[in-house]
Design an enzyme around this catalytic site. Structure first.
Site, PDB file in Angstrom:
ATOM      1  N   HIS A   1      41.517  41.578  44.702  1.00  0.00           N
ATOM      2  CA  HIS A   1      43.573  41.650  44.032  1.00  0.00           C
ATOM      3  C   HIS A   1      43.362  42.189  43.229  1.00  0.00           C
ATOM      4  O   HIS A   1      42.821  41.743  41.844  1.00  0.00           O
ATOM      5  CB  HIS A   1      43.575  40.134  44.556  1.00  0.00           C
TER       6      HIS A   1
ATOM      7  N   GLU B   1      46.636  40.691  47.958  1.00  0.00           N
ATOM      8  CA  GLU B   1      45.168  40.266  48.372  1.00  0.00           C
ATOM      9  C   GLU B   1      45.452  40.844  49.334  1.00  0.00           C
ATOM     10  O   GLU B   1      46.026  41.943  49.595  1.00  0.00           O
ATOM     11  CB  GLU B   1      45.906  38.902  48.964  1.00  0.00           C
TER      12      GLU B   1
ATOM     13  N   ASP C   1      52.031  36.992  37.340  1.00  0.00           N
ATOM     14  CA  ASP C   1      52.338  36.506  38.486  1.00  0.00           C
ATOM     15  C   ASP C   1      52.382  34.389  38.009  1.00  0.00           C
ATOM     16  O   ASP C   1      52.165  34.577  36.373  1.00  0.00           O
ATOM     17  CB  ASP C   1      50.711  36.752  39.730  1.00  0.00           C
TER      18      ASP C   1
ATOM     19  N   ASN D   1      37.624  38.986  45.496  1.00  0.00           N
ATOM     20  CA  ASN D   1      38.213  39.822  46.329  1.00  0.00           C
ATOM     21  C   ASN D   1      38.667  41.207  46.613  1.00  0.00           C
ATOM     22  O   ASN D   1      39.110  41.769  47.126  1.00  0.00           O
ATOM     23  CB  ASN D   1      38.804  39.406  47.108  1.00  0.00           C
TER      24      ASN D   1
HETATM   25  C1  F6R Z   1      45.424  36.692  36.748  1.00  0.00           C
HETATM   26  C2  F6R Z   1      45.406  37.711  38.350  1.00  0.00           C
HETATM   27  C3  F6R Z   1      44.338  37.721  38.597  1.00  0.00           C
HETATM   28  C4  F6R Z   1      43.605  37.505  37.957  1.00  0.00           C
HETATM   29  C5  F6R Z   1      42.201  37.735  38.858  1.00  0.00           C
HETATM   30  C6  F6R Z   1      40.661  37.586  38.213  1.00  0.00           C
HETATM   31  O1  F6R Z   1      47.261  36.480  36.424  1.00  0.00           O
HETATM   32  O2  F6R Z   1      46.923  38.079  38.730  1.00  0.00           O
HETATM   33  O3  F6R Z   1      44.638  38.854  39.114  1.00  0.00           O
HETATM   34  O4  F6R Z   1      43.296  38.440  37.446  1.00  0.00           O
HETATM   35  O5  F6R Z   1      41.842  36.549  39.842  1.00  0.00           O
HETATM   36  O6  F6R Z   1      40.416  35.983  37.650  1.00  0.00           O
HETATM   37  P1  F6R Z   1      39.515  35.524  36.592  1.00  0.00           P
HETATM   38  O7  F6R Z   1      39.440  36.372  35.240  1.00  0.00           O
HETATM   39  O8  F6R Z   1      40.012  34.149  36.690  1.00  0.00           O
HETATM   40  O9  F6R Z   1      38.503  36.269  37.482  1.00  0.00           O
END
Ligand code: F6R
Length: 261
Positions: free
Chosen positions: A138, A143, A67, A136
């Site tokens: 995702h 989401e 992303d 959450n």
């Molecule tokens: C990042 C992504 C997100 C993160 C998720 C966890 O490229 O796609 O899904 O993996 O938000 O984020 P952290 O690792 O910062 O807790």
């Protein structure tokens, strides 16, 4: 799902790095799907160490990131392109032309999403997709309640995600509210998936993903239907799991060839 519980995030990241290293050694032109965020930082550090000390060769590897924030140019300090350059790409021998991150500044965002899907297909699909897990539930920026069959698309970030990432971003008001992300359907086509989730903030999401129903309310639960998904946890993120004894038992009784270290 294969669930592996390690004592802490450090060891979890080392295991994740070993799985990726084995993939690259077995298939030097592997296509890797990569994630950003706090979770994989130590994993990338371990891969950089394996390149430097053991000659792990990335020269024929291709990567696709999950992303990118809409509106952030590649050089922006908070862009995911910049994150990847700083944490991994500039420290290894990968050809920059083979590293793909969605272009959040594309004039036609939908065309960029279509082109991203086409580039993944042209590369032969993803051999191993690395994932983190949002608080959450995702994966990527898919989401809760979004389609589990989605393809690369533009998503509106949830308020929870804005709050969680504001910590890294600094100024919440300056954060983009949209991102291009691989869809859950895109992610599910990877031949292998490795998801990392560490720390107490991920307890609920980990429970829902592994032991809850397969449901769009927790996009990570889609992995229950993947033929080869490995989830690497630490003691903290695994604290709410009902069947953690079973996951440990399975891990202890694996054949040597089923192990990664
Ligand atoms: C990042 C992504 C997100 C993160 C998720 C966890 O490229 O796609 O899904 O993996 O938000 O984020 P952290 O690792 O910062 O807790």
């Amino acid at each position: 799902m294969e669930v592996i519980i390690r004592p802490d995030a450090e060891e979890g990241c080392l295991l994740g790095a070993k799985i990726i290293a084995k993939t690259v050694r077995d298939k030097p032109d592997a296509v890797l799907g990569l994630a950003t965020g706090r979770t994989p930082e130590r994993l990338y550090r371990a891969l950089v160490g394996m390149h430097r000390d053991d000659g792990l060769d990335f020269s024929r590897v291709t990567t696709f990131n999950l992303d990118e924030y809409v509106g952030l140019p590649p050089g922006h300090p908070q862009s995911y392109r910049r994150f990847m350059d700083e944490h991994l790409f500039r420290h290894i021998d990968i050809d920059p032309a083979n590293t793909h991150v969605p272009d959040g500044t594309a004039e036609d965002l939908q065309a960029e999403c279509r082109s991203y899907e086409e580039r993944i297909a042209a590369a032969g699909g993803i051999d191993l997709q690395l994932l983190g897990l949002g608080r959450n539930g995702h994966i990527g920026f898919n989401e809760p309640t979004g389609s589990l069959n989605s393809r690369t698309w533009v998503r509106i970030l949830s308020e929870q995600t804005l709050t969680d990432n504001a910590e890294v971003f600094g100024d919440r008001a300056a954060m983009p509210r949209h991102a291009i992300t691989m869809g859950v359907g895109t992610i599910m086509e990877a031949r292998r998936i490795v998801l990392l989730a560490f720390g107490p903030a991920k307890v609920r999401a980990v429970m829902d993903m592994i032991e809850g129903p397969l449901a769009a309310i927790c996009p990570g639960s889609a992995l229950q239907a993947h033929p080869r998904a490995t989830v690497v946890l630490d003691e903290e993120s695994a604290a709410g799991l009902q069947f953690s004894d079973h996951y440990r038992w399975v891990d202890e009784n694996k054949f040597p060839w089923q192990r990664y270290d």
